[in-house]
Design a protein around this motif. Structure first.
Motif, mmCIF file in Angstrom:
data_model
loop_
_atom_site.group_PDB
_atom_site.id
_atom_site.type_symbol
_atom_site.label_atom_id
_atom_site.label_comp_id
_atom_site.label_asym_id
_atom_site.label_seq_id
_atom_site.Cartn_x
_atom_site.Cartn_y
_atom_site.Cartn_z
ATOM 1 N N SER A 6 0.821 -1.220 0.000
ATOM 2 C CA SER A 6 0.000 0.000 0.000
ATOM 3 C C SER A 6 0.849 1.261 0.000
ATOM 4 N N ASP A 7 2.042 1.174 -0.582
ATOM 5 C CA ASP A 7 2.910 2.346 -0.703
ATOM 6 C C ASP A 7 2.366 3.303 -1.756
ATOM 7 N N THR A 8 2.393 4.576 -1.455
ATOM 8 C CA THR A 8 2.010 5.596 -2.429
ATOM 9 C C THR A 8 3.263 6.089 -3.150
ATOM 10 N N ALA A 9 3.038 6.879 -4.199
ATOM 11 C CA ALA A 9 4.171 7.471 -4.918
ATOM 12 C C ALA A 9 5.006 8.312 -3.959
ATOM 13 N N ARG A 10 4.350 8.988 -3.023
ATOM 14 C CA ARG A 10 5.070 9.812 -2.040
ATOM 15 C C ARG A 10 5.999 8.938 -1.184
ATOM 16 N N ASP A 11 5.504 7.768 -0.771
ATOM 17 C CA ASP A 11 6.322 6.840 0.025
ATOM 18 C C ASP A 11 7.535 6.370 -0.766
ATOM 19 N N ILE A 12 7.297 6.019 -2.023
ATOM 20 C CA ILE A 12 8.366 5.489 -2.869
ATOM 21 C C ILE A 12 9.408 6.559 -3.165
ATOM 22 N N ILE A 13 8.944 7.784 -3.391
ATOM 23 C CA ILE A 13 9.878 8.890 -3.643
ATOM 24 C C ILE A 13 10.761 9.120 -2.420
ATOM 25 N N ALA A 14 10.153 9.060 -1.236
ATOM 26 C CA ALA A 14 10.919 9.271 -0.002
ATOM 27 C C ALA A 14 11.989 8.198 0.187
ATOM 28 N N LYS A 15 11.683 6.962 -0.225
ATOM 29 C CA LYS A 15 12.611 5.845 -0.026
ATOM 30 C C LYS A 15 13.655 5.721 -1.123
ATOM 31 N N LYS A 16 13.238 5.994 -2.371
ATOM 32 C CA LYS A 16 14.090 5.615 -3.496
ATOM 33 C C LYS A 16 14.524 6.751 -4.414
ATOM 34 N N LYS A 17 13.853 7.915 -4.324
ATOM 35 C CA LYS A 17 14.104 8.961 -5.304
ATOM 36 C C LYS A 17 14.666 10.239 -4.670
ATOM 37 N N LYS A 18 15.313 11.029 -5.483
ATOM 38 C CA LYS A 18 15.816 12.332 -5.033
ATOM 39 C C LYS A 18 14.650 13.307 -4.899
ATOM 40 N N GLY A 19 14.778 14.227 -3.963
ATOM 41 C CA GLY A 19 13.708 15.199 -3.724
ATOM 42 C C GLY A 19 13.420 16.084 -4.921
#
Length: 208
Positions: free
Chosen positions: A152-165
Motif C-alpha cells: 500500500s505504498d504511495t508514490a510519495r512513500d516510494i519517492i521518499a525511499k528511493k528517489k531524489k527530492g
C-alpha cells in the motif's frame, strides 16, 4: 638458444594447463547466477516484504486450480528458457555461498495474489514475480507495481525511499498519494499526468 626456446614452450604449456581448470569451471555453469535475485543484498525498499511470501497470507489466493495454472506456466518457462532452470534455492543460499551446497532448484510458486489492473500475480521463491507468463525481478516497473499494491505504498512513500527530492518539482501533485497500481491504471487509460508520473518514477536520473 635451442634450450631457451624449449624452456619457453614448456613454461607456456604449464601456464595454459593451470588456467584450464578455472576456465572449464566457468564454462560448466555459465548461467549460475544469472536470472537470480539475492534478496539479502537488495535494497529493502525495492522488495516485496517476506510476509507476502506465505500461501496462508489472508490476501493470497487459495484456489488450487489457479495455483496449478501458474505451476504449469512456470514449467513451460523452464523448458523454453535455460536461464529460468538455474534459479538458486533461497533456502540453501547461505550454505551454497559457503561451498556446502552446489545444487540448484527450479523456481517455485510460493503465493498468488489478484492485483487490480494487473491480474493474478505469482510470487516465486527466488523473490521474482510471474505475471502473464513473464518473470519480473526487483527494480522492474511491474515488480514495483506489485510491491506497491501489496505494501500500500504511495508514490510519495516510494519517492521518499528511493528517489531524489528534486523529482517533486516535476511530479504531478495529484498522483503523490496514489499507489503505483493506480498510476499504472490511469497511464493505461492515456491520462497524461499519470503517464508523466510513471515516466518520472522509472527515470534513473532521480534514483538516490
Amino acid at each position: 638458444m635451442r634450450k631457451s626456446v624449449i624452456s619457453t614452450i614448456v613454461a607456456g604449456a604449464l601456464l595454459c594447463s593451470s588456467a584450464l581448470p578455472a576456465f572449464a569451471e566457468t564454462l560448466e555453469d555459465p548461467v549460475q547466477t544469472q536470472g537470480t535475485i539475492d534478496v539479502a543484498n537488495d535494497n529493502e525498499a525495492n522488495l516485496i516484504p517476506a510476509e507476502f511470501f506465505n500461501p496462508d497470507h489472508p490476501n493470497a489466493i487459495k484456489d488450487p486450480a489457479i495455483i496449478e495454472k501458474f505451476n504449469k506456466m512456470l514449467e513451460e518457462k523452464s523448458v523454453d528458457n535455460s536461464k529460468i532452470q538455474m534459479f538458486a534455492d533461497p533456502v540453501n543460499e547461505s550454505a551454497k555461498k559457503s561451498g556446502e551446497v552446489t545444487t540448484y532448484a527450479a523456481p517455485a510458486i510460493v503465493a498468488v495474489y489478484a492485483i487490480p489492473g494487473i491480474g493474478e500475480v505469482a510470487l516465486l521463491a527466488t523473490g521474482a514475480v510471474l505475471i502473464g507468463g513473464a518473470i519480473y525481478e526487483a527494480g522492474s516497473w511491474l515488480y514495483d507495481v506489485v510491491a506497491s499494491w501489496l505494501k500500500s505504498d504511495t508514490a510519495r512513500d516510494i519517492i521518499a525511499k528511493k528517489k531524489k527530492g528534486s523529482i517533486l518539482r516535476e511530479f504531478p501533485s495529484e498522483y503523490l498519494d496514489k499507489t503505483l497500481n493506480e498510476i499504472e491504471k490511469d497511464a493505461k487509460k492515456g491520462v497524461p499526468n499519470a503517464k508523466k508520473a510513471k515516466k518520472l518514477l522509472t527515470d534513473k536520473r532521480f534514483d538516490k
